[in-house]
Design an enzyme around this catalytic site. Structure first.
Site, PDB file in Angstrom:
ATOM      1  N   CYS A 102       0.815  -1.226   0.000  1.00  0.00           N
ATOM      2  CA  CYS A 102       0.000   0.000   0.000  1.00  0.00           C
ATOM      3  C   CYS A 102       0.847   1.274   0.000  1.00  0.00           C
ATOM      4  O   CYS A 102       0.344   2.346  -0.323  1.00  0.00           O
ATOM      5  CB  CYS A 102      -0.940   0.012   1.197  1.00  0.00           C
ATOM      6  SG  CYS A 102      -2.093  -1.359   1.173  1.00  0.00           S
ATOM      7  N   HIS A 154      -3.622   7.174   2.550  1.00  0.00           N
ATOM      8  CA  HIS A 154      -3.958   5.857   2.011  1.00  0.00           C
ATOM      9  C   HIS A 154      -5.369   5.504   2.482  1.00  0.00           C
ATOM     10  O   HIS A 154      -5.728   5.736   3.640  1.00  0.00           O
ATOM     11  CB  HIS A 154      -2.952   4.822   2.508  1.00  0.00           C
ATOM     12  CG  HIS A 154      -3.334   3.420   2.164  1.00  0.00           C
ATOM     13  ND1 HIS A 154      -3.745   3.061   0.895  1.00  0.00           N
ATOM     14  CD2 HIS A 154      -3.385   2.285   2.918  1.00  0.00           C
ATOM     15  CE1 HIS A 154      -4.030   1.763   0.889  1.00  0.00           C
ATOM     16  NE2 HIS A 154      -3.822   1.277   2.094  1.00  0.00           N
ATOM     17  N   ASN A 188      -9.971  -0.288  -0.420  1.00  0.00           N
ATOM     18  CA  ASN A 188      -8.511  -0.213  -0.305  1.00  0.00           C
ATOM     19  C   ASN A 188      -7.891  -0.728  -1.607  1.00  0.00           C
ATOM     20  O   ASN A 188      -7.920  -1.928  -1.874  1.00  0.00           O
ATOM     21  CB  ASN A 188      -8.055  -1.057   0.897  1.00  0.00           C
ATOM     22  CG  ASN A 188      -6.541  -1.025   1.086  1.00  0.00           C
ATOM     23  OD1 ASN A 188      -5.799  -0.552   0.224  1.00  0.00           O
ATOM     24  ND2 ASN A 188      -6.084  -1.536   2.215  1.00  0.00           N
TER      25      ASN A 188
HETATM   26  N1  ACO Z   1     -18.785  -8.764   8.222  1.00  0.00           N
HETATM   27  C1  ACO Z   1     -19.326  -9.014   9.434  1.00  0.00           C
HETATM   28  N2  ACO Z   1     -18.587  -9.332  10.502  1.00  0.00           N
HETATM   29  C2  ACO Z   1     -17.266  -9.408  10.356  1.00  0.00           C
HETATM   30  C3  ACO Z   1     -16.625  -9.181   9.112  1.00  0.00           C
HETATM   31  C4  ACO Z   1     -17.456  -8.859   8.015  1.00  0.00           C
HETATM   32  N3  ACO Z   1     -16.957  -8.612   6.803  1.00  0.00           N
HETATM   33  N4  ACO Z   1     -15.298  -9.335   9.260  1.00  0.00           N
HETATM   34  C5  ACO Z   1     -15.097  -9.648  10.548  1.00  0.00           C
HETATM   35  N5  ACO Z   1     -16.271  -9.700  11.212  1.00  0.00           N
HETATM   36  C6  ACO Z   1     -16.513  -9.987  12.627  1.00  0.00           C
HETATM   37  C7  ACO Z   1     -15.361 -10.756  13.255  1.00  0.00           C
HETATM   38  O1  ACO Z   1     -15.493 -12.148  13.017  1.00  0.00           O
HETATM   39  C8  ACO Z   1     -15.539 -10.401  14.721  1.00  0.00           C
HETATM   40  O2  ACO Z   1     -16.578 -11.196  15.248  1.00  0.00           O
HETATM   41  P1  ACO Z   1     -16.497 -11.761  16.762  1.00  0.00           P
HETATM   42  O3  ACO Z   1     -16.451 -10.528  17.639  1.00  0.00           O
HETATM   43  O4  ACO Z   1     -17.764 -12.547  16.886  1.00  0.00           O
HETATM   44  O5  ACO Z   1     -15.250 -12.572  16.795  1.00  0.00           O
HETATM   45  C9  ACO Z   1     -16.047  -8.966  14.682  1.00  0.00           C
HETATM   46  O6  ACO Z   1     -16.553  -8.756  13.356  1.00  0.00           O
HETATM   47  C10 ACO Z   1     -14.963  -7.941  14.966  1.00  0.00           C
HETATM   48  O7  ACO Z   1     -13.810  -8.231  14.181  1.00  0.00           O
HETATM   49  P2  ACO Z   1     -12.504  -7.353  14.263  1.00  0.00           P
HETATM   50  O8  ACO Z   1     -11.474  -7.947  13.353  1.00  0.00           O
HETATM   51  O9  ACO Z   1     -12.130  -7.130  15.680  1.00  0.00           O
HETATM   52  O10 ACO Z   1     -13.051  -5.959  13.636  1.00  0.00           O
HETATM   53  P3  ACO Z   1     -12.320  -4.582  13.521  1.00  0.00           P
HETATM   54  O11 ACO Z   1     -13.106  -3.545  14.169  1.00  0.00           O
HETATM   55  O12 ACO Z   1     -10.852  -4.678  13.870  1.00  0.00           O
HETATM   56  O13 ACO Z   1     -12.412  -4.315  11.959  1.00  0.00           O
HETATM   57  C11 ACO Z   1     -10.981  -4.399   9.996  1.00  0.00           C
HETATM   58  C12 ACO Z   1     -11.774  -5.198  11.047  1.00  0.00           C
HETATM   59  C13 ACO Z   1     -11.972  -3.561   9.219  1.00  0.00           C
HETATM   60  C14 ACO Z   1     -10.274  -5.375   9.099  1.00  0.00           C
HETATM   61  C15 ACO Z   1      -9.980  -3.473  10.712  1.00  0.00           C
HETATM   62  O14 ACO Z   1      -9.249  -4.195  11.675  1.00  0.00           O
HETATM   63  C16 ACO Z   1      -8.990  -2.827   9.751  1.00  0.00           C
HETATM   64  O15 ACO Z   1      -9.339  -2.011   8.939  1.00  0.00           O
HETATM   65  N6  ACO Z   1      -7.693  -3.147   9.885  1.00  0.00           N
HETATM   66  C17 ACO Z   1      -6.632  -2.484   9.129  1.00  0.00           C
HETATM   67  C18 ACO Z   1      -6.586  -2.892   7.689  1.00  0.00           C
HETATM   68  C19 ACO Z   1      -5.448  -2.136   7.052  1.00  0.00           C
HETATM   69  O16 ACO Z   1      -5.203  -0.976   7.340  1.00  0.00           O
HETATM   70  N7  ACO Z   1      -4.658  -2.767   6.251  1.00  0.00           N
HETATM   71  C20 ACO Z   1      -3.421  -2.071   5.852  1.00  0.00           C
HETATM   72  C21 ACO Z   1      -3.225  -1.914   4.517  1.00  0.00           C
HETATM   73  S1  ACO Z   1      -3.618  -3.295   3.545  1.00  0.00           S
HETATM   74  C22 ACO Z   1      -2.229  -3.710   2.613  1.00  0.00           C
HETATM   75  O17 ACO Z   1      -1.135  -3.297   2.906  1.00  0.00           O
HETATM   76  C23 ACO Z   1      -2.371  -4.730   1.515  1.00  0.00           C
END
Ligand code: ACO
Length: 322
Positions: A113, A249, A279
């Site tokens: 990214c 980003h 993203n």
């Molecule tokens: N729909 C519904 N529920 C979901 C989904 C979905 N798509 N995905 C996960 N959940 C559930 C999980 O299973 C979890 O359920 P549980 O509580 O019963 O276990 C709950 O939602 C919470 O999951 P978390 O992973 O804790 O959710 P979070 O608030 O952290 O959001 C996310 C997840 C959006 C992925 C976030 O962590 C994020 O954006 N992370 C950073 C991503 C990023 O910046 N990447 C960097 C660049 S990418 C690159 O370099 C290629």
């Protein structure tokens, strides 16, 4: 003193739109969860016969046209991509051929990214040293090709697209500073487990997908992007209040909001495209820049802070007087 200036921007999106409602039919997710946790409403994905090079070519042609440069003016091509068409030739060489440009250096950079920020950093150094005069810099990705469409934790996040800038040598700034970083210690938080030299069978069978511990990536991203903002300003002696636009980003609206808060910038001064682009990895910053240039928000002489964070981990920033 020689600087490099952005003299044109461009972008290109595939036609196919994938909404959150479409994803509800593929995995156990819902529109509300995706909007609240990420800010994404829809994203674009490449069609069957479309690939990274098609997106790169569209963005490059738009940027060259906006810059008013001819193919004969371009003397450096850098493409930032994680999803190249081929192992080789590089996407930059494929693009060079598509644009009928011959002889100038052309190469890819891979910093996931942060790739576009890295590419601008390299091009800026080459222009300031006199090694290049007019550079075409592209961030292009078909992330949908390395997504496991049965994994709701990742498939809702990513999209495809390409953005480009033309950078040209100038007596006037221009790019004021670029800050580039990486720390491979975070390899296990965000990665694709297979590559052509380790598991070519997995690549062949289409099993090389993005793996992410999203929660941990999120925490490190927020902390790291806060630090790079401080570092970039300290390097130039400028103040937070000097910044006109943040062009971050586009990974997650919550990470974007945290960086804007760190800068005391109201959200009206932040370019947000994550809602419609998702993203798009290395394409996200140049596409956001192009959107805000074309809709007239970004004006000449304004101060822009572009920053990114991604797999590696890699992170970086570009501070530029537009
Ligand atoms: N729909 C519904 N529920 C979901 C989904 C979905 N798509 N995905 C996960 N959940 C559930 C999980 O299973 C979890 O359920 P549980 O509580 O019963 O276990 C709950 O939602 C919470 O999951 P978390 O992973 O804790 O959710 P979070 O608030 O952290 O959001 C996310 C997840 C959006 C992925 C976030 O962590 C994020 O954006 N992370 C950073 C991503 C990023 O910046 N990447 C960097 C660049 S990418 C690159 O370099 C290629």
């Amino acid at each position: 003193m020689t600087y490099s200036r952005i003299i044109g921007t461009g972008s290109h999106l595939p036609e196919k739109v994938l909404t959150n409602a479409d994803l509800e039919r593929i995995v156990d997710t819902n529109d509300q969860w995706i909007r609240e946790r990420t800010g994404i409403h829809e994203r674009r994905v490449v069609g069957e016969n479309e690939s990274t090079i098609d997106l790169a070519e569209g963005a490059a042609r738009n940027a060259m046209s906006a810059a008013g440069v001819d193919k004969s003016d371009i003397d450096l091509i850098i493409v930032a991509t994680t999803t190249p068409d081929r192992v080789f030739p590089s996407t930059a060489c494929l693009l060079q051929q598509r644009l009928d440009i011959h002889g100038c250096p052309a190469f890819d950079v891979q910093a996931v990214c942060t790739g576009f920020i890295y590419a601008v950093g390299v091009a800026d150094s080459m222009i300031r040293s006199g090694a290049a005069n007019t550079a075409l810099i592209v961030g292009a990705e078909a992330m949908s090709r390395i997504i496991d469409w049965s994994d709701r934790g990742t498939c809702v996040l990513f999209g495809d697209g390409a953005g480009a800038v033309v950078l040209q040598a100038s007596e006037e700034p221009g790019i004021l500073t670029t800050r580039l970083h990486a720390d491979g210690a975070y390899e296990e938080l965000l990665y694709v487990p297979y590559g052509v030299s380790t598991n070519p069978d997995k690549i062949r069978d289409g099993e090389a997908y993005v793996q992410m511990r999203g929660n941990e990536v999120f925490r490190v991203a927020v902390k790291t992007l806060g630090r790079i903002v401080d570092e970039t300003l300290a390097e130039t002696g400028l103040e937070k209040s000097d910044i006109d636009w943040l062009i971050p980003h586009q990974a997650n609206i919550r990470i974007i909001n945290a960086t804007a808060r760190k800068l005391d910038l109201p959200l009206e001064r932040v370019v947000v495209t994550v809602d419609t682009h998702g993203n798009t990895s290395a394409a996200s910053v140049p596409m956001a820049l192009d959107v805000a240039v074309r809709d007239g928000r970004i004006r000449q002489d304004e101060l822009l802070l572009m920053e990114a964070f991604g797999g590696g981990f890699t992170w970086g920033s570009v501070l530029v007087r537009y």
